[in-house]
Design a protein around this motif. Sequence first.
Motif, mmCIF file in Angstrom:
data_model
loop_
_atom_site.group_PDB
_atom_site.id
_atom_site.type_symbol
_atom_site.label_atom_id
_atom_site.label_comp_id
_atom_site.label_asym_id
_atom_site.label_seq_id
_atom_site.Cartn_x
_atom_site.Cartn_y
_atom_site.Cartn_z
ATOM 1 N N GLU A 219 -4.346 26.551 12.442
ATOM 2 C CA GLU A 219 -3.491 26.492 11.269
ATOM 3 C C GLU A 219 -3.047 25.051 11.002
ATOM 4 O O GLU A 219 -3.119 24.181 11.880
ATOM 5 C CB GLU A 219 -2.257 27.380 11.470
ATOM 6 N N ASP A 220 -2.571 24.807 9.801
ATOM 7 C CA ASP A 220 -1.974 23.522 9.459
ATOM 8 C C ASP A 220 -0.522 23.555 9.933
ATOM 9 O O ASP A 220 0.359 24.085 9.253
ATOM 10 C CB ASP A 220 -2.043 23.285 7.948
ATOM 11 N N TRP A 221 -0.278 23.008 11.103
ATOM 12 C CA TRP A 221 1.061 23.104 11.685
ATOM 13 C C TRP A 221 2.094 22.321 10.896
ATOM 14 O O TRP A 221 3.293 22.599 10.988
ATOM 15 C CB TRP A 221 1.039 22.625 13.136
ATOM 16 N N ARG A 222 1.660 21.372 10.056
ATOM 17 C CA ARG A 222 2.603 20.597 9.263
ATOM 18 C C ARG A 222 3.091 21.366 8.025
ATOM 19 O O ARG A 222 3.992 20.911 7.333
ATOM 20 C CB ARG A 222 1.942 19.287 8.801
ATOM 21 N N ALA A 223 2.497 22.512 7.730
ATOM 22 C CA ALA A 223 2.909 23.290 6.559
ATOM 23 C C ALA A 223 4.065 24.217 6.923
ATOM 24 O O ALA A 223 4.046 25.414 6.635
ATOM 25 C CB ALA A 223 1.728 24.089 6.022
ATOM 26 N N ALA A 224 5.061 23.663 7.575
ATOM 27 C CA ALA A 224 6.235 24.445 7.980
ATOM 28 C C ALA A 224 7.380 23.500 8.305
ATOM 29 O O ALA A 224 7.161 22.347 8.699
ATOM 30 C CB ALA A 224 5.911 25.329 9.182
ATOM 31 N N HIS A 225 8.604 23.981 8.129
ATOM 32 C CA HIS A 225 9.795 23.257 8.577
ATOM 33 C C HIS A 225 10.152 23.746 9.979
ATOM 34 O O HIS A 225 10.190 24.958 10.229
ATOM 35 C CB HIS A 225 10.992 23.535 7.650
#
Length: 319
Positions: A219-225
Amino acid sequence: MPWIEPETVATAKSVDLFSYLTVAEPGNIKRCGQDEWRLKDHDSLKVSATGGKWHWHSRSTGGTTAVQYLIVVRGYAFLEAVQMVLDSKAAPYLPIESMGPPKPFALPPRHENDQRVVQYLCGQRGVSREVVEHCRAVGALYESAHYHSCVFVGYDENHTPCHAAIRATQGDFKQDVEGSDKRYSFALQAKNGPFPGLYVYESAIDALSDASLRLLQGEDWRAAHYLSLAGVSPLPIIQYLKRHPEISEVYLCLDNDEAGRDAAEQIMDNSDLSRPGLEISFVPPVVGKDYNRLLHITRRCRNTYNRPRPARNSTDREV
């Protein structure tokens, strides 16, 4: 056998731990954050000045009331604990101002490199190197000069450091730097514009562990706070939602134990987090006590499942 009226027991149970400590053990508590204190004789036990919620990190347990504290931490029987609280004449929710002003906040001196912190997080804790390097690049993580501990830094709206949580790379020592403003604990903002989901953890290492799990899963781990409470106080959530009004979903990724479940329930019932369209849910790890433990289990399983089969030789036979 001694007996106490139920109404009297209820009175004792209404006294939160912080209020009790300010009366019964005032010399045994030390401020370690804007809203948080710790015991001098049990430095892994932290207590919130707002409501008295406490967590004994080294034993993975906690509660709210002074009665629970006296039973779990001090080893008293239930009736003894009740009587001690009554004898203290402590009242619930004493004002924090009675303990004096906090010390000015200052970040611990930085070591010339972050080698031990990187080795600890990527090795012992199993966190992805990519996640660790990102934290270093944005100034959210570094190694302290004196004890080579992890320093997780939180910033305000002007990108001024306001909070720092220390985690030793050897042993179990952890605490907030004195003068830290609890509202601005360690956080990683989503990369690609407005993102509706906020993931909340008790510690920064749990936050980095969940980010690493997302990376492992492609997953794109940066697409989350990601937000660490550095405990269980709701103050960082309240402040983060003010800075990011686009967030509509809060996921409480707290520990899968009694203290974590109690904290999640209190956060979900917090009136300061009640607003139209905001959904808050408790999402503990599916396996293990916390997300770092889940990361270890996941890595071990992947290594087992992906282990190459040994080549057969002439002595092997079909079965």
